[in-house]
Design a protein around this motif. Structure first.
Motif, PDB file in Angstrom:
ATOM      1  N   SER A 113       9.709  11.516 -22.500  1.00 20.66           N
ATOM      2  CA  SER A 113      10.505  11.458 -21.263  1.00 20.66           C
ATOM      3  C   SER A 113      11.974  11.174 -21.530  1.00 20.66           C
ATOM      4  N   THR A 114      12.449  11.546 -22.717  1.00 25.05           N
ATOM      5  CA  THR A 114      13.861  11.341 -23.054  1.00 25.05           C
ATOM      6  C   THR A 114      14.635  12.651 -23.129  1.00 25.05           C
ATOM      7  N   GLY A 115      13.926  13.782 -22.995  1.00 26.78           N
ATOM      8  CA  GLY A 115      14.541  15.093 -23.211  1.00 26.78           C
ATOM      9  C   GLY A 115      14.949  15.798 -21.939  1.00 26.78           C
ATOM     10  N   CYS A 116      15.410  17.041 -22.113  1.00 19.50           N
ATOM     11  CA  CYS A 116      15.774  17.847 -20.957  1.00 19.50           C
ATOM     12  C   CYS A 116      14.499  18.342 -20.281  1.00 19.50           C
ATOM     13  N   ASP A 117      14.524  18.350 -18.974  1.00 15.87           N
ATOM     14  CA  ASP A 117      13.366  18.805 -18.196  1.00 15.87           C
ATOM     15  C   ASP A 117      12.082  18.168 -18.708  1.00 15.87           C
ATOM     16  N   ALA A 118      12.155  16.873 -19.036  1.00 16.80           N
ATOM     17  CA  ALA A 118      11.028  16.195 -19.678  1.00 16.80           C
ATOM     18  C   ALA A 118       9.973  15.764 -18.662  1.00 16.80           C
ATOM     19  N   GLN A 119       8.809  15.442 -19.182  1.00 14.46           N
ATOM     20  CA  GLN A 119       7.768  14.844 -18.360  1.00 14.46           C
ATOM     21  C   GLN A 119       8.315  13.561 -17.740  1.00 14.46           C
ATOM     22  N   PRO A 120       8.147  13.349 -16.427  1.00 18.95           N
ATOM     23  CA  PRO A 120       8.652  12.110 -15.812  1.00 18.95           C
ATOM     24  C   PRO A 120       8.077  10.882 -16.523  1.00 18.95           C
ATOM     25  N   TYR A 121       8.882   9.832 -16.623  1.00 17.49           N
ATOM     26  CA  TYR A 121       8.477   8.663 -17.400  1.00 17.49           C
ATOM     27  C   TYR A 121       7.204   8.022 -16.857  1.00 17.49           C
ATOM     28  N   PHE A 122       6.939   8.216 -15.554  1.00 16.34           N
ATOM     29  CA  PHE A 122       5.779   7.562 -14.943  1.00 16.34           C
ATOM     30  C   PHE A 122       4.500   8.397 -15.087  1.00 16.34           C
ATOM     31  N   ARG A 123       4.622   9.616 -15.661  1.00 18.88           N
ATOM     32  CA  ARG A 123       3.442  10.446 -15.874  1.00 18.88           C
ATOM     33  C   ARG A 123       3.012  10.300 -17.321  1.00 18.88           C
ATOM     34  N   VAL A 124       1.859   9.686 -17.534  1.00 18.64           N
ATOM     35  CA  VAL A 124       1.391   9.364 -18.876  1.00 18.64           C
ATOM     36  C   VAL A 124       0.025   9.996 -19.093  1.00 18.64           C
ATOM     37  N   PHE A 125      -0.134  10.731 -20.181  1.00 22.07           N
ATOM     38  CA  PHE A 125      -1.419  11.338 -20.491  1.00 22.07           C
ATOM     39  C   PHE A 125      -2.480  10.260 -20.699  1.00 22.07           C
ATOM     40  N   ASN A 126      -3.608  10.407 -20.038  1.00 21.92           N
ATOM     41  CA  ASN A 126      -4.763   9.545 -20.268  1.00 21.92           C
ATOM     42  C   ASN A 126      -5.633  10.232 -21.321  1.00 21.92           C
ATOM     43  N   PRO A 127      -5.725   9.674 -22.540  1.00 20.32           N
ATOM     44  CA  PRO A 127      -6.441  10.378 -23.603  1.00 20.32           C
ATOM     45  C   PRO A 127      -7.877  10.744 -23.250  1.00 20.32           C
ATOM     46  N   ALA A 128      -8.600   9.811 -22.635  1.00 22.53           N
ATOM     47  CA  ALA A 128     -10.006  10.082 -22.305  1.00 22.53           C
ATOM     48  C   ALA A 128     -10.121  11.179 -21.255  1.00 22.53           C
ATOM     49  N   ALA A 129      -9.243  11.137 -20.254  1.00 22.47           N
ATOM     50  CA  ALA A 129      -9.288  12.161 -19.201  1.00 22.47           C
ATOM     51  C   ALA A 129      -8.962  13.541 -19.774  1.00 22.47           C
ATOM     52  N   GLN A 130      -7.976  13.601 -20.655  1.00 20.50           N
ATOM     53  CA  GLN A 130      -7.632  14.874 -21.298  1.00 20.50           C
ATOM     54  C   GLN A 130      -8.795  15.380 -22.137  1.00 20.50           C
ATOM     55  N   SER A 131      -9.429  14.485 -22.837  1.00 21.59           N
ATOM     56  CA  SER A 131     -10.555  14.835 -23.699  1.00 21.59           C
ATOM     57  C   SER A 131     -11.717  15.394 -22.885  1.00 21.59           C
ATOM     58  N   LYS A 132     -12.053  14.722 -21.795  1.00 19.05           N
ATOM     59  CA  LYS A 132     -13.162  15.171 -20.950  1.00 19.05           C
ATOM     60  C   LYS A 132     -12.872  16.529 -20.311  1.00 19.05           C
ATOM     61  N   LYS A 133     -11.614  16.759 -19.986  1.00 20.59           N
ATOM     62  CA  LYS A 133     -11.248  18.005 -19.323  1.00 20.59           C
ATOM     63  C   LYS A 133     -11.230  19.190 -20.287  1.00 20.59           C
ATOM     64  N   PHE A 134     -10.699  18.985 -21.485  1.00 21.10           N
ATOM     65  CA  PHE A 134     -10.467  20.113 -22.383  1.00 21.10           C
ATOM     66  C   PHE A 134     -11.396  20.164 -23.599  1.00 21.10           C
ATOM     67  N   ASP A 135     -12.259  19.162 -23.739  1.00 22.62           N
ATOM     68  CA  ASP A 135     -13.297  19.203 -24.780  1.00 22.62           C
ATOM     69  C   ASP A 135     -14.551  18.539 -24.205  1.00 22.62           C
ATOM     70  N   PRO A 136     -15.055  19.053 -23.075  1.00 20.32           N
ATOM     71  CA  PRO A 136     -16.105  18.342 -22.325  1.00 20.32           C
ATOM     72  C   PRO A 136     -17.355  18.016 -23.139  1.00 20.32           C
ATOM     73  N   SER A 137     -17.727  18.881 -24.060  1.00 26.33           N
ATOM     74  CA  SER A 137     -18.935  18.616 -24.841  1.00 26.33           C
ATOM     75  C   SER A 137     -18.653  17.751 -26.064  1.00 26.33           C
TER      76      SER A 137
ATOM     77  N   HIS B  87     -16.261  10.458 -25.531  1.00 25.27           N
ATOM     78  CA  HIS B  87     -14.824  10.392 -25.247  1.00 25.27           C
ATOM     79  C   HIS B  87     -14.308   8.953 -25.222  1.00 25.27           C
ATOM     80  N   GLU B  88     -15.207   8.015 -24.893  1.00 26.75           N
ATOM     81  CA  GLU B  88     -14.850   6.586 -24.842  1.00 26.75           C
ATOM     82  C   GLU B  88     -16.014   5.759 -25.380  1.00 26.75           C
ATOM     83  N   PRO B  89     -16.193   5.728 -26.695  1.00 25.10           N
ATOM     84  CA  PRO B  89     -17.334   4.996 -27.267  1.00 25.10           C
ATOM     85  C   PRO B  89     -17.381   3.526 -26.872  1.00 25.10           C
ATOM     86  N   ILE B  90     -16.218   2.949 -26.573  1.00 22.13           N
ATOM     87  CA  ILE B  90     -16.156   1.535 -26.207  1.00 22.13           C
ATOM     88  C   ILE B  90     -16.958   1.252 -24.946  1.00 22.13           C
TER      89      ILE B  90
END
Length: 468
Positions: A384-408, A428-431
């Motif tokens: 979120s420091t660059g031009c046309d960057a992802q807004p600072y308040f938008r943060v990737f959730n690793p588990a959510a990304q994993s479930k969406k794009f590698d569901p199995s 996706h979340e062994p814990i």
């Protein structure tokens, strides 16, 4: 203007086909010598002497040399400082001019200026051409005649200009190239050892032939690109980045390929190629981004300093399976899926709160397709420091990304085998797995696989506070 002898200095354009500098040299010269210099200024800074990029370049040059030799022609391959070696060979061969294609990085500008100055002192002319991009520098400006700082309007302007221009592929004349015999005494074959490196096995197709094979393979996937490009366990991307980086294929060829195979998928893929041009323009117009944040208000962000977190991120031992799988794949192959690059970059900066430049440097040292402008632009986008960057308040959730794009969890299982027996619900979340599930999967958290080193929700809030 007609020259008797010219050199064509290859750099990021390791091909003869559709090479603007080579085409122009063949038009304006009687004899043309392709030349490549392994730049010791660059190579001396590479700590790992089993570098994939050096191997790719070396094998590609050998392939190119063999192809030329089979036609009775040759390429000269040197090692040293270009500002020393090029004037020396140009004088020895009594050439009239040097042709090359432009390189837009800060070091390249300095290097090329030095070579040009020395050649001109010996009455040898220097010509540089646009080849690496469709549109360069200040060709695309907004209504205020200023460079765009937001991608979408830049893309619209880019596409409008592309429709107006007739972008043609360049031709060259093989009969103009130096013959094998004419280079006797100049052209001993360098080994990797000669330039200070060790041979390694690459998991990538090299050279022009490898680039064409990748392009042909992608032709069957292009129409579905918009549906498959984000799936980690599916070969849905082009895998052409390394060929574009080293120029075994030209950018014009890729756009013409997309046009000939037009679909919804090709439109999305074209947009990715335009992002590449956007970041090159940004580096050109705002060269300070190479060292610091594009957004000046972000220069004073107090990133944390935690060497232990950085080591665990690098080695894929964070306890976040999608992060660990991505980093392990990267360390094994030198390549990473584009969405995974975003996820691991977001994790480093927004979960571990570490300076994006640490991650940028690690990628720069290890990516086989490393390109300064795209790497810098991508990292600054995620931080979120660059031009046309992802807004600072938008943060990737690793588990959510994993479930969406590698569901199995197929991608995770491949690179984190200690998790392979966990079922889809928990991988996706062994814990969050019940103890009996972990026991059944033969996975002891903290022993076989690490526990998460941070809590995502807590770190997300801390990351947002960094920007205030």
């Amino acid at each position: 203007m007609q020259f008797r002898k010219t050199i064509v200095w290859l750099r990021r354009d390791l091909r003869l086909e559709d090479n603007i500098a080579l085409s122009k040299a063949c038009e304006m010269s009687e004899n043309v010598l392709p030349l490549f210099v392994f730049d010791s200024n660059i190579l001396s800074k590479i700590k790992n002497k089993e570098d994939r990029r050096v191997q790719f370049i070396y094998e590609t040059l050998l392939q190119l040399k063999e192809d030329l030799n089979n036609k009775g022609k040759d390429i000269l391959i040197l090692y040293g400082k270009p500002e020393v070696e090029i004037p020396k060979i140009a004088i020895n061969l009594n050439v009239d001019a040097l042709f090359c294609n432009k390189d837009y990085e800060n070091y390249a500008y300095t290097r090329d200026h030095s070579v040009k100055k020395q050649l001109q002192a010996h009455n040898i002319q220097f010509f540089a051409f646009k080849d690496q991009v469709i549109f360069e520098e200040k060709e695309i400006l907004n209504k205020q005649a200023q460079p765009y700082q937001v991608f979408t309007p830049y893309k619209r302007a880019w596409l409008a200009m592309y429709q107006r221009e007739k972008i043609k592929e360049a031709k060259y004349k093989i009969d103009k190239l130096f013959s094998l015999q004419s280079l006797n005494g100049f052209n001993s074959t360098l080994s990797l050892t000669d330039i200070g490196f060790k041979a390694i096995h690459l998991q990538f197709k090299i050279g022009r032939a490898g680039g064409i094979e990748c392009l042909q393979n992608f032709a069957t996937k292009l129409s579905h690109y918009h549906e498959t490009r984000d799936l980690f366990a599916v070969e849905g991307t082009s895998r052409l980045s390394v060929h574009l980086r080293f120029g075994t294929l030209s950018i014009r060829e890729l756009f013409h390929f997309a046009e000939k195979n037009h679909s919804q998928g090709s439109d999305i893929w074209q947009a990715e190629l335009i992002w590449r041009e956007f970041y090159k323009m940004i580096l050109c117009q705002f060269p300070y981004v190479e060292e610091q944040c594009f957004k000046q208000q972000c220069v004073n962000i107090q990133w944390h300093d935690n060497p232990e977190y950085f080591e665990k991120w690098k080695n894929g031992m964070t306890g976040f399976p999608i992060i660990d799988a991505a980093m392990r794949q990267f360390n094994q192959t030198g390549w990473m899926h584009n969405r995974l690059r975003m996820i691991v970059a977001s994790f480093l900066t927004k979960d571990l709160l570490l300076d994006y430049r640490k991650g940028e440097e690690y990628f720069a040292d290890n990516l086989i397709d490393f390109d300064l402008s795209s790497n810098n632009g991508g990292w600054q986008w995620c931080a979120s420091t660059g031009c046309d960057a992802q807004p600072y308040f938008r943060v990737f959730n690793p588990a959510a990304q994993s479930k969406k794009f590698d569901p199995s969890g197929a991608f995770i299982r491949k690179y984190c085998p200690e998790l392979k027996l966990l079922d889809d619900r928990y991988i996706h979340e062994p814990i969050n797995s019940p103890e009996k599930v972990l026991t059944s999967a033969q996975c002891r958290l903290g022993i076989d696989y690490p526990k998460p080193i941070v809590q995502h929700d807590i770190q997300r809030l801390k990351a947002m506070n960094l920007f205030h």
